[in-house]
Scaffold this motif. Structure first.
Motif, PDB file in Angstrom:
ATOM      1  N   UNK A 302      -0.189  10.034  -7.001  1.00  0.00           N
ATOM      2  CA  UNK A 302      -0.567   9.338  -5.767  1.00  0.00           C
ATOM      3  C   UNK A 302      -0.704   7.828  -5.970  1.00  0.00           C
ATOM      4  N   UNK A 303       0.214   7.275  -6.758  1.00  0.00           N
ATOM      5  CA  UNK A 303       0.195   5.831  -6.968  1.00  0.00           C
ATOM      6  C   UNK A 303       1.238   5.170  -6.086  1.00  0.00           C
ATOM      7  N   UNK A 304       0.923   4.024  -5.574  1.00  0.00           N
ATOM      8  CA  UNK A 304       1.896   3.293  -4.771  1.00  0.00           C
ATOM      9  C   UNK A 304       2.972   2.720  -5.667  1.00  0.00           C
ATOM     10  N   UNK A 305       4.129   2.471  -5.085  1.00  0.00           N
ATOM     11  CA  UNK A 305       5.233   1.930  -5.869  1.00  0.00           C
ATOM     12  C   UNK A 305       4.889   0.563  -6.446  1.00  0.00           C
ATOM     13  N   UNK A 306       5.509   0.239  -7.575  1.00  0.00           N
ATOM     14  CA  UNK A 306       5.246  -1.040  -8.229  1.00  0.00           C
ATOM     15  C   UNK A 306       5.808  -2.173  -7.386  1.00  0.00           C
ATOM     16  N   UNK A 307       5.001  -3.199  -7.148  1.00  0.00           N
ATOM     17  CA  UNK A 307       5.426  -4.351  -6.364  1.00  0.00           C
ATOM     18  C   UNK A 307       5.667  -5.536  -7.293  1.00  0.00           C
ATOM     19  N   UNK A 308       6.791  -6.182  -7.125  1.00  0.00           N
ATOM     20  CA  UNK A 308       7.130  -7.348  -7.935  1.00  0.00           C
ATOM     21  C   UNK A 308       7.211  -8.578  -7.031  1.00  0.00           C
ATOM     22  N   UNK A 309       6.824  -9.705  -7.594  1.00  0.00           N
ATOM     23  CA  UNK A 309       6.932 -10.979  -6.879  1.00  0.00           C
ATOM     24  C   UNK A 309       7.707 -11.963  -7.742  1.00  0.00           C
ATOM     25  N   UNK A 310       8.062 -13.080  -7.153  1.00  0.00           N
ATOM     26  CA  UNK A 310       8.818 -14.094  -7.870  1.00  0.00           C
ATOM     27  C   UNK A 310       8.137 -14.524  -9.152  1.00  0.00           C
TER      28      UNK A 310
END
Length: 451
Positions: A302-310
């Motif tokens: 139940x983990x949210x997807x990994x979010x990447x930023x610049x």
């Protein structure tokens, strides 16, 4: 991308098997037979009966049971209709010889013959025979007259388990490491490590519990429906709160959740069975996997997807031929919906000088793995990543040349090459939002080349 010079392993053709046809035969009225129900409380038992009539159109018999008769107004047994495939003749009278230890036997209980395993060989002075029923995990004692050798009716003849080839075939050979279910109210509450000590008739195994510290049994005869292979051997670099895990306590693995994270790789583990909380070290915890349809499935975290930023450092994989098993380092430029624009460190554009930029789907991108110190070098069969052809390629140590030089075998491409220590790192996978470090692989699962 420029395709490296590694070859792709050809796919293996699937195997096919056909189901054998069941033999059928006709028993005359008055014939003493046995019925093998395939459902209900007597599923798996052999019920003594007598043929009342035969219906050739429906391929079924009306039978009157010896001990389980339903009486009518006249007090006589009412016939029950059963498929012909569930009817066989009664076995011949057994010899007076004592049963061998762990021999397959039938024991008469509640008017039916039940398949079990004789626990002690030879005859007892009191005339009793101890029988284990692996499917229900029960044991009971019977009079010698109520126990007979187990026989199978095959193609019109009686055959003993020793004469049948199937008695020698099993998914779990002697010495195989397995896990055995602990049941409470018919539900699995824990899994206990065990080793197959002996294969018995059909689906029955004698198992030993190497970690058992209590005064109870240290071995058990059990049906394979109560066991599973050992789960994937992977070491989680760090757990997260609410992770579904199993904690090793009281000689077994118990399901639960991580509720708190503490220093020195210690976590609060809440048991799913008792609700009790206890602090456990990471070495006694593992992510929970369930054995479903003969394959391992990780319980969703139940983990949210990994979010990447610049600016985030990442690694990218590809499904293109020649790139399988490789990860290429880069930096996220920006997110584009559910994709990310990545600039690679080593891969170049068509001009061979400008760093290549590509828009990558989230299924092909992961954070840069943690730097895991290699203090004592690598050993043969260690799973590693080797830096070559502008990326990190998964392989296995096939030979230690020195503490600074190794041979690496790439299973997917059946190639081998030499690498310096600084060109290698420990292999880990990004699974369910966490890094999992690979454990030692076995030579059976990961055969090395013969040099």
């Amino acid at each position: 991308m420029r395709s490296p010079r590694l070859r792709r392993q050809p796919a293996l053709a699937p195997s096919r098997a056909s189901d054998p046809a069941e033999p059928t035969e006709v028993f005359p009225v008055g014939k003493a037979v046995e019925v093998l129900p395939d459902e209900g409380a007597y599923r798996g038992a052999h019920l003594p009966a007598v043929v009342a009539r035969f219906d050739p159109g429906l391929r079924s018999y009306a039978v009157e049971y010896d001990a389980l008769a339903v009486s009518g107004a006249s007090g006589r047994a009412l016939p029950e209709t059963v498929p012909a495939s569930q009817v066989r003749p009664r076995p011949p009278p057994p010899s007076p010889a004592p049963h061998a230890e762990h021999a397959a036997v039938d024991a008469l209980r509640d008017g039916a013959w039940w398949l079990g395993v004789a626990l002690v060989g030879g005859g007892r002075a009191d005339g009793k025979v101890a029988v284990r029923f692996p499917a229900t995990r029960e044991e009971a004692e019977f009079d010698l007259a109520d126990v007979r050798p187990h026989l199978e009716w095959v193609a019109g003849e009686w055959r003993s388990p020793e004469d049948m080839e199937t008695s020698k075939r099993t998914l779990y050979a002697k010495g195989t490491q397995i896990e055995v279910a602990r049941l409470e109210a018919d539900s699995v509450v824990a899994w206990f490590p065990a080793i197959v000590a002996k294969t018995i008739w059909k689906n029955n195994l004698l198992v030993e519990y190497p970690f058992w510290k209590g005064s109870e049994l240290c071995n058990e005869i059990i049906d394979i429906k109560h066991i599973r292979p050992c789960p994937p051997r992977a070491s989680v670099i760090s757990f997260c709160v609410n992770d579904d895990v199993e904690g090793f306590q009281d000689d077994g693995w118990w399901p639960g959740k991580i509720t708190e994270i503490h220093p020195k790789l210690t976590y609060t583990f809440k048991s799913a069975t008792s609700g009790k909380k206890v602090q456990l070290h990471q070495n006694t915890l593992r992510l929970r996997y369930d054995w479903i349809d003969n394959q391992w499935k990780q319980v969703a975290q139940n983990l949210s997807g990994t979010k990447f930023t610049g600016g985030d450092r990442v690694e990218v994989s590809s499904d293109e031929e020649g790139f399988h098993g490789a990860w290429f380092q880069g930096t996220v430029v920006k997110s584009v919906g559910h994709k990310f624009l990545v600039e690679y460190d080593a891969l170049k554009d068509d001009d061979e000088t400008t760093p290549l930029k590509e828009t990558i789907g989230e299924e092909h991108i992961r954070p840069s793995p943690p730097a895991i110190p290699v203090t004592n070098g690598f050993k043969v069969l260690d799973e590693i990543d080797a830096y070559t052809n502008d990326g990190w390629w998964v392989g296995v140590i096939s030979e230690v040349l020195s503490n600074q030089k190794y041979k690496v075998y790439f299973k997917a491409y059946k190639e081998q090459d030499e690498f310096e220590l600084e060109q290698l790192r420990r292999h880990c996978d990004w699974v369910g939002g966490r890094w999992i470090q690979a454990s030692l692989v076995t030579s059976t699962a990961y055969p090395l080349p013969r040099i």
